[in-house]
Write a protein that holds these residues in place. Structure first.
Motif, short mmCIF file in Angstrom:
data_model
loop_
_atom_site.label_atom_id
_atom_site.label_comp_id
_atom_site.label_asym_id
_atom_site.label_seq_id
_atom_site.Cartn_x
_atom_site.Cartn_y
_atom_site.Cartn_z
N GLN A 1 0.90 -0.89 0.14
CA GLN A 1 0.25 -0.60 0.10
C GLN A 1 0.82 1.66 0.38
N LEU A 2 0.62 2.46 -1.12
CA LEU A 2 1.67 3.37 -1.18
C LEU A 2 0.56 3.96 -0.56
N GLN A 3 1.80 4.80 0.67
CA GLN A 3 1.29 6.18 1.36
C GLN A 3 2.17 7.52 0.83
N LEU A 4 1.51 8.80 1.34
CA LEU A 4 1.78 9.46 0.23
C LEU A 4 2.34 11.10 1.91
N VAL A 5 2.95 11.46 1.90
CA VAL A 5 3.10 12.65 2.72
C VAL A 5 3.65 13.78 2.61
N GLU A 6 2.90 15.23 2.24
CA GLU A 6 3.61 16.37 2.37
C GLU A 6 4.12 16.52 2.48
N SER A 7 4.85 17.64 2.93
CA SER A 7 5.28 18.32 3.87
C SER A 7 6.36 19.64 3.14
N GLY A 8 6.29 21.05 3.99
CA GLY A 8 6.79 21.79 3.63
C GLY A 8 5.95 22.94 3.80
N GLY A 9 4.77 23.02 3.73
CA GLY A 9 3.85 24.05 3.91
C GLY A 9 4.47 24.70 4.47
N GLY A 10 3.53 26.13 4.89
CA GLY A 10 3.88 27.35 5.87
C GLY A 10 3.88 28.55 5.65
N VAL A 12 4.16 32.61 4.60
CA VAL A 12 5.12 32.72 3.92
C VAL A 12 4.56 34.54 3.69
N GLN A 13 5.77 35.10 2.94
CA GLN A 13 5.29 37.00 2.83
C GLN A 13 4.63 36.94 1.15
N PRO A 14 4.46 37.46 0.90
CA PRO A 14 3.87 37.87 -0.87
C PRO A 14 5.79 38.06 -1.88
N GLY A 15 5.31 37.17 -2.59
CA GLY A 15 7.03 37.81 -3.22
C GLY A 15 7.64 36.55 -2.63
N GLY A 16 7.03 35.54 -1.55
CA GLY A 16 8.29 35.24 -0.89
C GLY A 16 8.41 33.59 -2.13
N SER A 17 8.70 32.35 -1.37
CA SER A 17 8.91 31.15 -1.57
C SER A 17 8.47 29.49 -0.83
N LEU A 18 8.16 28.91 -1.44
CA LEU A 18 8.48 27.27 -0.64
C LEU A 18 9.14 26.45 -1.38
N ARG A 19 9.25 25.33 -1.08
CA ARG A 19 9.63 24.22 -1.32
C ARG A 19 8.72 22.71 -1.20
N LEU A 20 7.93 22.35 -1.42
CA LEU A 20 6.66 21.17 -0.88
C LEU A 20 7.27 20.15 -1.38
N SER A 21 7.02 18.94 -0.53
CA SER A 21 7.58 18.14 -0.52
C SER A 21 6.33 16.77 -0.66
N CYS A 22 6.42 15.87 -1.96
CA CYS A 22 5.56 14.83 -1.29
C CYS A 22 6.30 13.07 -1.24
N ALA A 23 5.85 12.26 -0.19
CA ALA A 23 7.31 11.69 0.13
C ALA A 23 6.43 9.94 0.07
N ALA A 24 6.82 9.27 -0.48
CA ALA A 24 6.19 8.38 -1.02
C ALA A 24 6.52 6.96 0.38
N SER A 25 6.01 6.09 0.76
CA SER A 25 6.35 4.94 1.56
C SER A 25 5.42 3.92 1.21
N GLY A 26 5.95 2.73 1.83
CA GLY A 26 5.42 1.42 2.01
C GLY A 26 5.46 0.59 0.93
#
Length: 117
Positions: A1-10, A12-26
């Motif tokens: 069974q594949l499980q997905l976990v997102e991270s990296g949110g938060g 941030v001010q307008p104009g800023g940057s974020l990198r989201l990750s989606c890691a799979a396990s199982g």
């Protein structure tokens, strides 16, 4: 069974940057799956943001994020990324990762992105 976990949110001010990750396990690896990022803002329907094929040969973006977001994947790490630059308040939403292969589909739990000054 594949499980997905997102991270990296938060927050941030307008104009800023974020990198989201989606890691799979199982017991299944991510490399054969077509991956998409969706988002859902309060009171709105879930919408597609970007998607990437299993070998990264096909990539698509919603018009609202073209030129600002970049999707990528590292199959060796079982992870898909969404680099988000020049963020706007209208990008505020819960971001979800979706993996699909034939009729096998999985969703992550989501990660909150808030763009505000």
């Amino acid at each position: 069974q594949l499980q997905l976990v997102e991270s990296g949110g938060g927050l941030v001010q307008p104009g800023g940057s974020l990198r989201l990750s989606c890691a799979a396990s199982g017991f299944t690896t991510l490399d054969r799956y077509y991956i998409a990022w969706f988002r859902q803002a309060p009171g709105k329907e879930r919408e597609g943001v970007s998607c990437i094929s299993s070998n990264s040969g096909s990539i698509k973006y919603a018009d609202s994020v073209k030129g600002r977001f970049t999707i990528s994947r590292d199959n060796a790490k079982n992870t898909v990324y969404l680099q988000m630059n020049s963020l706007k308040p209208q990008d505020t939403a819960v971001y979800y990762c979706n993996a699909r292969w034939v009729d096998d589909e999985h969703w992550g739990q989501g990660t909150q992105v808030t763009v505000s000054s």
